[in-house]
Design a protein around this motif. Structure first.
Motif, PDB file in Angstrom:
ATOM      1  N   THR A 327       0.831  -1.206   0.000  1.00 18.64           N
ATOM      2  CA  THR A 327       0.000   0.000   0.000  1.00 18.64           C
ATOM      3  C   THR A 327       0.870   1.262   0.000  1.00 18.64           C
ATOM      4  O   THR A 327       0.569   2.232  -0.709  1.00 18.64           O
ATOM      5  N   ILE A 328       1.940   1.262   0.772  1.00 17.26           N
ATOM      6  CA  ILE A 328       2.850   2.415   0.784  1.00 17.26           C
ATOM      7  C   ILE A 328       3.459   2.625  -0.600  1.00 17.26           C
ATOM      8  O   ILE A 328       3.510   3.755  -1.117  1.00 17.26           O
ATOM      9  N   TYR A 329       3.917   1.549  -1.217  1.00 17.24           N
ATOM     10  CA  TYR A 329       4.547   1.643  -2.540  1.00 17.24           C
ATOM     11  C   TYR A 329       3.534   2.147  -3.579  1.00 17.24           C
ATOM     12  O   TYR A 329       3.810   3.087  -4.334  1.00 17.24           O
ATOM     13  N   LEU A 330       2.369   1.523  -3.623  1.00 16.93           N
ATOM     14  CA  LEU A 330       1.382   1.912  -4.635  1.00 16.93           C
ATOM     15  C   LEU A 330       0.854   3.314  -4.385  1.00 16.93           C
ATOM     16  O   LEU A 330       0.494   4.019  -5.334  1.00 16.93           O
ATOM     17  N   SER A 331       0.811   3.736  -3.142  1.00 17.50           N
ATOM     18  CA  SER A 331       0.380   5.106  -2.849  1.00 17.50           C
ATOM     19  C   SER A 331       1.377   6.109  -3.419  1.00 17.50           C
ATOM     20  O   SER A 331       0.988   7.147  -3.977  1.00 17.50           O
ATOM     21  N   CYS A 475      -6.253   8.724  -0.936  1.00 19.66           N
ATOM     22  CA  CYS A 475      -5.920   9.873  -0.085  1.00 19.66           C
ATOM     23  C   CYS A 475      -4.577  10.478  -0.494  1.00 19.66           C
ATOM     24  O   CYS A 475      -4.440  11.703  -0.588  1.00 19.66           O
ATOM     25  N   VAL A 476      -3.596   9.619  -0.745  1.00 24.55           N
ATOM     26  CA  VAL A 476      -2.276  10.105  -1.146  1.00 24.55           C
ATOM     27  C   VAL A 476      -2.351  10.755  -2.529  1.00 24.55           C
ATOM     28  O   VAL A 476      -1.766  11.823  -2.765  1.00 24.55           O
ATOM     29  N   GLY A 477      -3.074  10.110  -3.450  1.00 20.59           N
ATOM     30  CA  GLY A 477      -3.231  10.683  -4.783  1.00 20.59           C
ATOM     31  C   GLY A 477      -3.907  12.040  -4.753  1.00 20.59           C
ATOM     32  O   GLY A 477      -3.567  12.932  -5.541  1.00 20.59           O
TER      33      GLY A 477
END
Length: 554
Positions: A327-331, A475-477
């Motif tokens: 999830t961290i990587y894909l975010s 959220c990151v996007g």
């Protein structure tokens, strides 16, 4: 490269069966494989202590009142539709997905013009893109369970109709508040095709042959955001003005909605069987009074839905290191994709003197790259049928990671390439523009590879893993466009891209580490069935027995 699996072989994988926004529908994949290759009930995975797939002592007698398909060749089963019909449905899903992803980025070029007209800061103007992505956080929690309860078609029709109407609030907005509220609601309803379309592909294509359809769908998902700034830039610069960006979006959305109403059939097998049961009871209420479909007895209470869509995803995100790191990587990758919508105008307008329309054309490189990345999943799948047979339907999830192994380093290279060639006006503009191709390919490869890895790792819990991943990723996007311009102006193009490249470099070893240690981590997980480990033990036992038998005969 040596595999970490206790396996008889190591080979390439098939194209990813899902996309970054697709929710709730991949559980069918597990059920299809379990049925085809002799697995047990997918809702009851084997315990780690048993070390093998449990085999019932006796086969349960089928319930005569439970509705099923009329044999393996039942034409009502979407899996038995003709290829022509399947491709028509697939292309319609791709078109709808291109439409809603186009809407996510098309107004990005108009942010400063909108801010100027409504008298707000430029940062508030960037919210036009970010607030739409915030809708992606909420939508999957509604439309994923909704499509499983009521079927794909009705959710498509409802969401697309509201999605079209909400464009009026954006095109006719007289203040920033109205624009942002309607923009957020548009994102909530627009994510329905992203959430459900992948499930439609799973519904109609079998696990082995759906690779090409999924690759095309994946390319369409990334093409939409790339087309948005191109069209939005030229419309904003024309005499029509920024409001016509939303009018064009509405026209495009309306055409897709009409096509969906006319030609999109229901594809979700449990709902089709429920309709069949209801029809049988209606035809002969006395004789068929006890007839039922499995879908009618599922837990669709509010508590059950909240547990699946909210509680379990959060629980898995906290307790599952694989899900957390993926999830961290894909975010980060997702944030980079949407940061490009603000960064590319800064790079090419400030250093090359491009106008907004011309800078939008640079996104062609991103689209070309994402298409190449999606296409690369097809040659990576050529050995997958043999892998499925050898592993009896459940190959090691780590075999999904080859695409991420290519895409991770490619993203680092692309970020440094863009930054250190985009900074200096003396370098021809084509050089930094070409760097967007490896960046786009990296985004597609990393997404497809890691999301397929999550599916095979968590199987019947994949929907919960996807839900957690989508919430954090969206959220990151949504956050990245809010600080991208300030970061590129404050640090400079070269050092801003260097910062992104270093973050990507820090995470690039992830697929290699998962490939080596993923089996060990999964063995300790409470949510990963690890069926490949059970099958490996069975295969080893069979080989040992065969060797012993051969020795005795000799």
């Amino acid at each position: 490269m040596m595999s970490s699996q206790p396996s008889p072989t190591s080979t390439l994988h098939d194209p990813v069966h899902i996309h970054p926004h697709l929710e709730e529908d991949l559980r069918q994949e597990y059920e299809l494989r379990a049925e085809e290759y002799g697995g047990d009930d997918p809702r009851e995975p084997p315990s780690k202590e048993q070390g093998a797939i449990p085999v019932p002592e006796q086969v349960a007698t089928p319930d005569p009142n439970k509705v099923a398909w009329d044999g393996p060749d039942d034409p009502a089963n979407p899996q038995n539709w003709s290829n022509r019909k399947k491709w028509a449905v697939t292309c319609l899903c791709v078109l709808m997905t291109v439409n809603v992803t186009f809407a996510s980025s098309a107004p990005s070029a108009a942010g400063s013009f909108i801010a100027r007209e409504f008298g707000v800061s430029t940062e508030v103007g960037y919210l036009v893109t970010s607030i739409f992505l915030c809708g992606y956080v909420v939508g999957p929690l509604l439309w994923g369970p909704g499509s499983e309860l009521y079927g794909r078609r009705i959710i498509f029709r409802f969401c697309l109709a509201i999605y079209v109407i909400l464009h009026l609030g954006q095109a006719l907005a007289h203040n920033m508040q109205t624009l942002l509220v309607t923009r957020f609601l548009t994102g909530v309803f627009a994510c329905a095709p992203l959430t459900i379309a992948g499930g439609v592909i799973v519904d109609i294509w079998d696990p082995v042959t759906r690779g090409t359809a999924t690759a095309i769908f994946s390319a369409g998902v990334f093409v939409g955001p790339v087309l948005g700034p191109i069209a939005g830039g030229f419309l904003t610069m024309s005499t029509l003005g920024w409001r016509w960006v939303f009018w064009v979006m509405m026209i495009f959305a309306g055409a897709c909605t009409i096509l969906a109403y006319l030609f999109l059939p229901e594809t979700y097998a449990p709902v089709l069987l429920q309709w069949k049961a209801q029809k049988l009871r209606k035809v002969d209420p006395v004789q068929n009074a006890k007839v039922y479909a499995e879908h009618e007895r599922s837990d669709w209470s509010l508590r059950g839905i909240i547990h699946r869509t909210v509680y379990r995803p959060i629980q898995m995100l906290i307790r599952e290191p694989i899900l957390l790191l993926v999830t961290i990587y894909l975010s980060l990758v997702y944030g980079v994709l949407y940061a490009m919508f603000e960064a590319i105008p800064v790079i090419f307008i400030t250093t090359r003197g491009f106008n907004i329309g011309e800078s939008g054309l640079v996104f062609i490189g991103v689209g070309l790259g994402t298409s190449i990345g999606a296409y690369l999943t097809i040659p990576l799948s050529k050995h997958y049928p043999a892998l499925m047979v050898k592993w009896r339907g459940f190959p090691p999830p780590e075999e999904r990671l080859y695409g991420a192994m290519i895409g991770g380093p490619m993203l680092v290279i692309g970020a440094f390439w863009l930054g250190w060639t985009g900074q200096y006006s003396s370098i021809h503009w084509i050089v930094p523009a070409l760097s967007t191709v490896p960046i786009g390919a990296a985004v597609s490869l990393v997404f497809n590879s890691f999301l397929a890895y999550l599916v095979d790792t968590y199987l019947q819990y994949a929907a919960s893993a996807f839900s957690a991943n989508t919430i954090i990723r969206s959220c990151v996007g949504a956050a990245f466009p809010l600080f991208t311009v300030q970061m590129f102006r404050g640090l400079g193009i070269n050092w801003a891209c260097t910062l992104i490249g270093l973050c990507a470099l820090l995470l690039a070893p992830s697929p290699f580490l998962f490939y080596k240690y993923g089996t060990w981590v999964r063995a300790k997980s409470k949510f990963s069935p690890c069926l490949d480990l059970a099958i490996a033990k069975e295969i080893a036992a069979e080989e040992a027995a065969a060797t012993e038998k051969g020795a005795q005969q000799a």
